[in-house]
Design a protein around this motif. Structure first.
Motif: not given
Length: 127
Positions: A27-36, A67-69, A116-124
């Motif tokens: 969460t700190r480094v990649l910004g993943l949400p708490e529920d991920k 996921i790459a990026g 994954g390329d079709e999904a809308t994610l709630n993080y970057t």
């Protein structure tokens, strides 16, 4: 998805805290949400877990699939953060931690009934 391998007695005794430590790094480094939090612990009998010389029974292998990026800087920061957090919060020195990041393009991921390329994610992804 994170998979963590270690000797069963030590891994089982630490997995709840280890889960929190790893997720905090993500969460700190990649910004993943708490529920991920997607983690799998694989405790192994000592007879089934060979590790390199110079390591202790605390030797822990962490494989992170994503996921790459992400930028090279972000990935290096994540690895260093995990080493530091394991030493600080779990008393597992960096020499006893092995981390491998595996990246696949978004179209190679499947979840929630789509790729994954079709999904809308709630993080970057691109951090």
């Amino acid at each position: 998805m994170i998979t963590i391998y270690g000797i069963d007695t030590l891994l089982n005794a630490n997995k709840a805290k280890m889960s929190d430590v790893l997720h905090g790094c993500m969460t700190r480094v990649l910004g993943l949400p708490e529920d991920k939090r997607a983690q799998r612990f694989v405790p192994l009998d000592k007879s089934n877990f060979y590790y390199p010389g110079g390591r202790s029974e605390q030797y822990t292998v962490i494989e992170i699939s994503m996921i790459a990026g992400r930028s090279e800087a972000s990935k290096k920061q994540l690895i260093k953060e995990i080493f530091a957090a394991f030493e600080r919060e779990l008393a597992i020195p960096p020499v006893d931690v092995e981390i491998t990041l595996f990246e696949q393009p978004a179209h190679c991921w499947g979840f929630r009934g789509m790729t994954g390329d079709e999904a809308t994610l709630n993080y970057t992804i691109n951090v």
